[in-house]
Every structure is written in structure tokens, then in C-alpha cells.
Design a protein around this motif. Structure first.
Motif, mmCIF file in Angstrom:
data_model
loop_
_atom_site.group_PDB
_atom_site.id
_atom_site.type_symbol
_atom_site.label_atom_id
_atom_site.label_comp_id
_atom_site.label_asym_id
_atom_site.label_seq_id
_atom_site.Cartn_x
_atom_site.Cartn_y
_atom_site.Cartn_z
ATOM 1 N N SER A 15 -35.868 33.869 37.737
ATOM 2 C CA SER A 15 -34.973 34.335 36.678
ATOM 3 C C SER A 15 -35.549 34.088 35.288
ATOM 4 N N ARG A 26 -29.860 31.407 31.018
ATOM 5 C CA ARG A 26 -30.433 32.750 31.242
ATOM 6 C C ARG A 26 -29.663 33.798 30.462
ATOM 7 N N VAL A 27 -28.351 33.740 30.470
ATOM 8 C CA VAL A 27 -27.546 34.728 29.746
ATOM 9 C C VAL A 27 -27.699 34.547 28.242
ATOM 10 N N ILE A 82 -28.677 34.331 40.004
ATOM 11 C CA ILE A 82 -28.209 32.947 39.953
ATOM 12 C C ILE A 82 -26.772 32.866 40.466
ATOM 13 N N TRP A 106 -27.659 29.467 34.704
ATOM 14 C CA TRP A 106 -27.005 30.762 34.443
ATOM 15 C C TRP A 106 -26.655 30.908 32.969
ATOM 16 N N HIS A 121 -32.316 39.615 37.154
ATOM 17 C CA HIS A 121 -31.018 39.608 36.475
ATOM 18 C C HIS A 121 -30.322 38.276 36.743
ATOM 19 N N HIS A 122 -29.433 37.883 35.792
ATOM 20 C CA HIS A 122 -28.719 36.624 35.969
ATOM 21 C C HIS A 122 -27.782 36.649 37.177
ATOM 22 N N ARG A 172 -23.277 40.039 27.793
ATOM 23 C CA ARG A 172 -24.433 39.846 28.661
ATOM 24 C C ARG A 172 -24.035 39.284 30.032
#
Length: 361
Positions: free
Chosen positions: A78, A182-183, A89, A179, A85-86, A199
Motif C-alpha cells: 500500500s 495511507r488515506v 488495508i 489505513w 488502494h487503501h 479519499r
């Protein structure tokens, strides 16, 4: 025992005799075991239970390893340059929940074997080293019941809570932080909360719903972890055989050392039964039960309403571990007998719970 004053059952475990006794510890159908043979058999049983407990312990470790490897792989992918893509996760979090449930089920099976191991360690082997050098009065019957009628010693909720607090809470925490990072950080740093929520969307699922589901999920995990902390039926953990206490009210019924009973002992009462035997050979049947089982027997007069013939009805209170023995004795003395074994709510008196210690209701 109600009835005719026959010999009460006061010492069901023949293995409580002292060292050097010439009496057999165990005998069945002409086969007799002395103290040395009995101890050897117990050692082999102990080794077998250790092996089974270790096997299920390895299965627990395998599930945890799966969870750790997948978590590391998903987070690494990730945050790579061509990162996934998140949602990967989020999917990994759902997968960890499945692993937690699988591991909780395996933990319950592990407890089946570890309970027996702890029982033999504390009530048989340790008892050899501590005065008065003999096992607790009911240890062998407790072990026999665990072998004859195995039951999960912990609930699924306690198993979930223990595995969650010991391992999976850290995995879920890492996934939640990964998560959010990442977002928030990719492809660029989000400049506002609204951009972060946008997002967080996963396909047609809006970001608000994704965040709400995540918050509810982690609150549920926290509640399960907290509410199961006081459940202490597990035996596979490293727990003391006795728990010290300073509360005098809790010392009622404690031993001479002022210690409470075992933490890992099941709190449920051993199943008690009542055997009714309709027979024409009351003396041989009752004599065999009294002599070989040391159980009291009560005789009642009865009459078969179909044949109008007189019958003797023998009544004997037993535990679940004695069902097979009383059946074998009846078949040997009177193959034509009629036997009924039924559960009872409570048995008080000789060989069972002391009548004088029971509170009035």
C-alpha cells in the motif's frame, strides 16, 4: 445416602493410598495395577496430553503468523510507489477478524488438553512433593469426567478476548494507523478533513460510511476486550494453582494454608445421577455395588403392573464417571434386570455434598 444405612461412598479414588501399600490401585476384570504401574500409566497419559496441547499450541501460532505476514505484506504494498488502494488495508482488517475467530476456536480446543495437563501437574505430581503427599480427594474423578465427557472449559467470548488482548489488538491498531496514514498522505497530503473523507471512499461506498464502519468495528473490539478481562476459566495461561487472599470473608472453606482453591478448576458441579435397578436378584446386585463401588443402596418393594409380580427396586446415587461400572455390575449379576439412569438436581449426604453445610432455602 437415603435408605438402609449401607456403607457410604467416602473414598472413590483408590489411588489415594500411601506409598508402599500392597493394595492394588486399580483393578478391572481380573487386571490389577499396583502403585508403580498406576504411576507409569499416569506418566504416559501426561505425555500424551502434553503432545496434544503442544500440537494445538502450534496451530494457534500458525494462525498468528498468517495474520502478521499478511499485515506486513498489505502495508508494504500500500505504501509502495505503485501502491495499492487503501481498500486493501480495509480488506486485510476484515481478514484479520476472520483469523481472530479461527484462532479463538483453536484456543478452545487447546484448552481441552491444557486443562488436563494442569490438573495432573498440580493435583497429582505436585501433590507428591507437598505434605500430606497425596492428591486432592476429587482430582481423579475430575480428570475421569474430563476424559469421558470433554467440554470446552472456556467460552467463545473468553477465547476471543484473550487472543485479541494478547496478539490481535496490536495487529488491528497497526492496520488502523496504516489505513489513516495511507488515506491522509497519498497521493499527496490531504489539506482538510473533507478531503480526507472524500479519499476514504471505497468505490460506491462513501467515505463517511467507511469511517463510521471503522469506528464501530474498533469500538466493538474494545468492548469485547474489556468485558472479557474478568473471565478466568482458561488453564493454558501461566496461572498459580492457588490464589492468596486477605479478605477473611473469602477464607471460609479455605485450606489450612489460608489459600483459595484452584483458579483453573471448573466451577460447575460434577453431574450427579440416580440409578434405579428393577431386579429379582436384589442381594447379589446390591452386594456387588456396595463392595466394588462403595456406594450405598436403598431397596424398595415394587410390583410389575403387567405381570402383577413382585419386584425389588434398588436406588443408588452415582456420578457420571460411575455409569459404566454400575451397568457392568448389574449385567454380571442379573442380565434380566431393568436399569434406569436419570439426572438429579442435587444429591446430599454420604459421599456427596455434606447435608449440614447446605443453606436453607
Amino acid at each position: 445416602m437415603p435408605g438402609d444405612g449401607t456403607q457410604p461412598h467416602t473414598e472413590p479414588e483408590q489411588g489415594n493410598r500411601g506409598p508402599g501399600s500392597e493394595q492394588p490401585v486399580w483393578s478391572f476384570r481380573g487386571v490389577r495395577l499396583g502403585p508403580a504401574e498406576f504411576t507409569t500409566a499416569m506418566v504416559h497419559l501426561f505425555r500424551a496430553e502434553i503432545s496434544r496441547a503442544n500440537f494445538w499450541r502450534q496451530r494457534l501460532d500458525t494462525t498468528t503468523n498468517w495474520a502478521v505476514v499478511i499485515t506486513v505484506a498489505v502495508i508494504t504494498v500500500s505504501f509502495s510507489e505503485a501502491g495499492a488502494h487503501h481498500g486493501a488495508i480495509a480488506l486485510s482488517t476484515v481478514l484479520m477478524a476472520l483469523f481472530l475467530y479461527i484462532e479463538a476456536r483453536r484456543y478452545r480446543y487447546y484448552e481441552l488438553w491444557s486443562y488436563r495437563v494442569r490438573l495432573m501437574e498440580t493435583d497429582f505430581f505436585a501433590a507428591m512433593l507437598v505434605p500430606p503427599y497425596h492428591p486432592d480427594p476429587d482430582w481423579s474423578e475430575t480428570l475421569a469426567e474430563a476424559l469421558l465427557q470433554p467440554r470446552f472449559s472456556v467460552s467463545i467470548w473468553e477465547a476471543l478476548g484473550r487472543r485479541l488482548r494478547r496478539n490481535y489488538m496490536w495487529i488491528f491498531l497497526i492496520l488502523a494507523l496504516a489505513w489513516m496514514a495511507r488515506v491522509w498522505l497519498q497521493p499527496t497530503v490531504a489539506e482538510s478533513w473533507s478531503e480526507f473523507v472524500d479519499r476514504a471512499a471505497l468505490g460506491s461506498i462513501p467515505g463517511e460510511l467507511m469511517i463510521a464502519v471503522g469506528v464501530v468495528f474498533y469500538i466493538a473490539l474494545t468492548v469485547v476486550g474489556l468485558l472479557t478481562m474478568r473471565l478466568r476459566a482458561a488453564t493454558g495461561e501461566v496461572l498459580p494453582r492457588y490464589a492468596e487472599t486477605r479478605d477473611l470473608r473469602q477464607l471460609e472453606g479455605a485450606g489450612p494454608t489460608g489459600l483459595l482453591g484452584a483458579w483453573f478448576r471448573p466451577h460447575r458441579r460434577r453431574q450427579q445421577l440416580m440409578a434405579f435397578i428393577v431386579t429379582n436378584r436384589a442381594e447379589p446386585v446390591s452386594g456387588a455395588i456396595i463392595e466394588e463401588m462403595s456406594r450405598g443402596v436403598t431397596a424398595m418393594e415394587g410390583r410389575g403392573m403387567y405381570s402383577q409380580e413382585g419386584r425389588c427396586v434398588l436406588m443408588c446415587a452415582i456420578t457420571v464417571t460411575e455409569v459404566a461400572q454400575i451397568k457392568a455390575l448389574v449385567i454380571r449379576e442379573d442380565p434380566a434386570a431393568f436399569v434406569i439412569v436419570t439426572p438429579v438436581r442435587e444429591v446430599l449426604g454420604g459421599g456427596f455434598l455434606p447435608l449440614e453445610d447446605q443453606p436453607a432455602r
